[in-house]
Design a protein around this motif. Structure first.
Motif, short mmCIF file in Angstrom:
data_model
loop_
_atom_site.label_atom_id
_atom_site.label_comp_id
_atom_site.label_asym_id
_atom_site.label_seq_id
_atom_site.Cartn_x
_atom_site.Cartn_y
_atom_site.Cartn_z
N GLY A 29 0.81 -1.21 0.00
CA GLY A 29 0.00 0.00 0.00
C GLY A 29 0.84 1.25 0.00
N VAL A 30 0.26 2.34 0.52
CA VAL A 30 0.94 3.64 0.47
C VAL A 30 2.18 3.67 1.36
N ASP A 31 2.25 2.80 2.40
CA ASP A 31 3.41 2.80 3.27
C ASP A 31 4.54 1.91 2.77
N GLY A 32 4.29 1.11 1.74
CA GLY A 32 5.32 0.25 1.17
C GLY A 32 5.70 -0.93 2.03
N GLN A 33 4.99 -1.19 3.12
CA GLN A 33 5.34 -2.29 4.03
C GLN A 33 4.83 -3.62 3.49
N THR A 34 5.71 -4.62 3.46
CA THR A 34 5.34 -5.96 3.01
C THR A 34 4.91 -6.81 4.19
N ALA A 35 4.32 -7.95 3.87
CA ALA A 35 3.89 -8.88 4.92
C ALA A 35 5.09 -9.43 5.68
N GLU A 36 6.20 -9.66 4.99
CA GLU A 36 7.40 -10.16 5.66
C GLU A 36 7.94 -9.15 6.67
N GLU A 37 7.92 -7.88 6.31
CA GLU A 37 8.39 -6.85 7.24
C GLU A 37 7.46 -6.74 8.44
N TYR A 38 6.17 -6.86 8.22
CA TYR A 38 5.21 -6.78 9.33
C TYR A 38 5.38 -7.96 10.28
N ALA A 39 5.74 -9.12 9.73
CA ALA A 39 5.86 -10.33 10.54
C ALA A 39 7.13 -10.35 11.39
N GLU A 40 8.09 -9.48 11.11
CA GLU A 40 9.33 -9.47 11.89
C GLU A 40 9.07 -9.14 13.35
N HIS A 41 8.10 -8.29 13.63
CA HIS A 41 7.70 -7.96 15.00
C HIS A 41 6.19 -8.16 15.12
N LEU A 42 5.74 -9.35 14.82
CA LEU A 42 4.31 -9.61 14.67
C LEU A 42 3.54 -9.34 15.96
N ASP A 43 3.95 -9.95 17.07
CA ASP A 43 3.21 -9.78 18.32
C ASP A 43 3.16 -8.32 18.75
N GLU A 44 4.27 -7.64 18.63
CA GLU A 44 4.31 -6.22 18.99
C GLU A 44 3.38 -5.40 18.10
N ASN A 45 3.40 -5.68 16.82
CA ASN A 45 2.54 -4.95 15.88
C ASN A 45 1.06 -5.23 16.14
N LEU A 46 0.73 -6.50 16.43
CA LEU A 46 -0.67 -6.85 16.66
C LEU A 46 -1.19 -6.20 17.94
N ARG A 47 -0.39 -6.18 18.99
CA ARG A 47 -0.84 -5.56 20.24
C ARG A 47 -1.01 -4.06 20.07
N ASP A 48 -0.12 -3.44 19.32
CA ASP A 48 -0.26 -2.01 19.08
C ASP A 48 -1.50 -1.73 18.23
#
Length: 484
Positions: free
Chosen positions: A90-109
């Motif tokens: 999308g507009v932020d350019g973030q891939t699924a692999e990058e999001y998964a690097e800190h998955l638990d932290e990202n999901l809680r946030d």
């Protein structure tokens, strides 16, 4: 409305729990010790969804006022598992692999921002893809990966409710339903009626013209949870980023997100499905049925007078909700069996169209191997030409890859084409598509360099080691498919 609020509050009091802890002296299945007094075991996602669906099924008029509490960290993990990981960014350019690097932290946030109301829906990046074989292009929105994930989490809740309301005539973007089921249902019901009058409908720019005021009204009939309604509103108002310019359309819902087809189904469920089943069919003289796949649908009638009555009122019905029908692509088709007595008496025969397109297939009457009239289907010309153009483009762009890599890519395209267009009676188009892949592959392998020439004898020898499968043998649909 008091009954609605009471039912919603009851749902809040019961919460997500659905199982009662056994007495302290009884061993549970598996031999695990009972939990401490007053502690409830966490429910699985499927159990929560079943409880929501059961409540929606038992109370078809109830509006749910508390749903967001079901979405917790485990719910988001399941939504992450169901979200595609290979989509465009999308507009932020973030891939699924990058999001998964800190998955638990990202999901809680993400969960904290959603519950507190701080979540801001990012704009949708819009691109245009070819529509058909001409110059017309279709706009497609690409949300960010995190936005896709949250939309999936919300959709899981909403689907559990809406699936209890949607009618059997709707097949698109619904769990457990497919385009093939819609095609088989049309085939079976048309054969039972020995042909029908078909209104082939095309809604002009449906996803862009959808009226948000009516949409909010339709959604609130079943969902009144403030958190979810605010999220839906944020997604509708997020805006579209196209060619570096951010715009905020006042109508429509951007295509590309997983929530967009659900919103379309809710809209047309009220505008079309319920209207046709509850108001139109009781006033008709003969049988009639509707087949809808999101915004692609046909209305079928046993008698011409019924079809013409609905044909006249249909544009007014859609205009009432801000929608317009395409004047050239919406038409009435005489799809009766060729040897029917009514058709033999009709005048003139050649003045009426005898075939139409639905879900990428051209439908027409033809003879079976036994000599009987049956509804036949073949790949629509525009879809067939577009599929061949994509194969040619793939062979041109990736001609630098090794032959095994090219073979793997072409094999995926061929099997995907077989999986959708492999229906009874379409073998000729499938064999032609396979032959066109051979032609395109040989052409661009022959142009890889000025030295090595890929002649047809050499190409045929190569196919012994890298073959492309023949079309599958598909059995004919059964009449029972008309009554799923």
């Amino acid at each position: 409305m008091a009954g609605t609020q009471e039912s919603g509050n009851e749902l809040v009091r019961h919460g997500a729990g659905g199982t009662v802890n056994p007495p302290s002296g009884r061993r549970r299945e598996g031999g695990n010790p009972p939990p401490a007094s007053g502690v409830r075991e966490p429910e699985s996602i499927s159990t929560k969804l079943q409880r929501i669906a059961e409540r929606a099924r038992k109370s078809p008029e109830m509006a749910f006022t508390s749903l967001a509490h079901h979405i917790d960290i485990d719910w988001l993990r399941e939504a992450y598992r169901r979200t595609r990981k290979d989509g465009a960014t999308g507009v932020d350019g973030q891939t699924a692999e990058e999001y998964a690097e800190h998955l638990d932290e990202n999901l809680r946030d993400l969960l904290e921002r959603m519950k507190s109301g701080r979540y801001q829906a990012p704009p949708v990046r819009r691109v245009h893809v070819p529509k058909g074989t001409g110059k017309e292009r279709r706009p497609i929105g690409i949300p960010t990966f995190e936005d896709k994930l949250l939309q999936r989490a919300v959709l899981m809740v909403l689907e559990a409710i809406s699936e209890q309301d949607f009618l059997p005539c709707s097949y698109g973007s619904r769990p457990g339903r497919s385009a093939h089921q819609a095609l088989d249902s049309f085939w079976a019901q048309t054969m039972d009626m020995e042909g029908c009058w078909v209104i082939e409908v095309d809604i002009r720019s449906f996803f862009d013209a959808l009226d948000r005021g009516h949409l909010r009204t339709f959604v609130r009939r079943r969902v009144r949870d403030g958190v979810l309604l605010r999220l839906i509103g944020k997604w509708l108002r997020a805006g579209v980023l196209e060619a570096g310019r951010l715009v905020h359309p006042e109508t429509g819902t951007p295509q590309g997100g997983v929530l967009s087809p659900w919103l379309a189904n809710v809209y047309l469920h009220e505008v079309l499905d319920r209207w046709f089943e509850e108001q139109v069919k009781p006033r008709l003289h003969g049988r009639a049925f509707l087949i809808r796949y999101v915004d692609d649908f046909v209305l079928c009638f046993e008698h011409e007078q019924d079809a013409r009555r609905v044909w006249e009122v249909l544009p007014k019905r859609f205009a009432k909700y801000g929608l317009r029908l395409h004047p050239e692509k919406t038409r009435l088709v005489d799809f009766r069996r060729p040897d029917s007595s009514n058709r033999r008496r009709s005048e003139p025969k050649e003045s009426r169209p005898r075939s139409f397109e639905l879900l990428g297939f051209m439908h027409f009457w033809g003879r079976s191997r036994r000599g009987e009239w049956v509804v036949r289907r073949k790949t629509a010309s525009k879809r067939f030409t577009r599929a061949i153009q994509r194969v040619r483009e793939y062979c041109r762009i990736y001609r630098h890859l090794s032959i095994p890599e090219q073979h793997a890519g072409l094999l995926r395209k061929l099997l995907g084409h077989y999986a959708y267009f492999g229906v009874p009676g379409n073998a000729e188009r499938l064999f032609t598509f396979r032959s066109e892949i051979f032609r395109a592959w040989q052409k661009w392998l022959d142009r890889r360099s000025h030295r090595a020439r890929m002649t047809w004898p050499r190409f045929n020898r190569m196919l012994r080691y890298h073959p492309l499968p023949l079309p599958p043998v598909v059995s004919a649909p059964r009449r029972l498919a008309a009554h799923p």
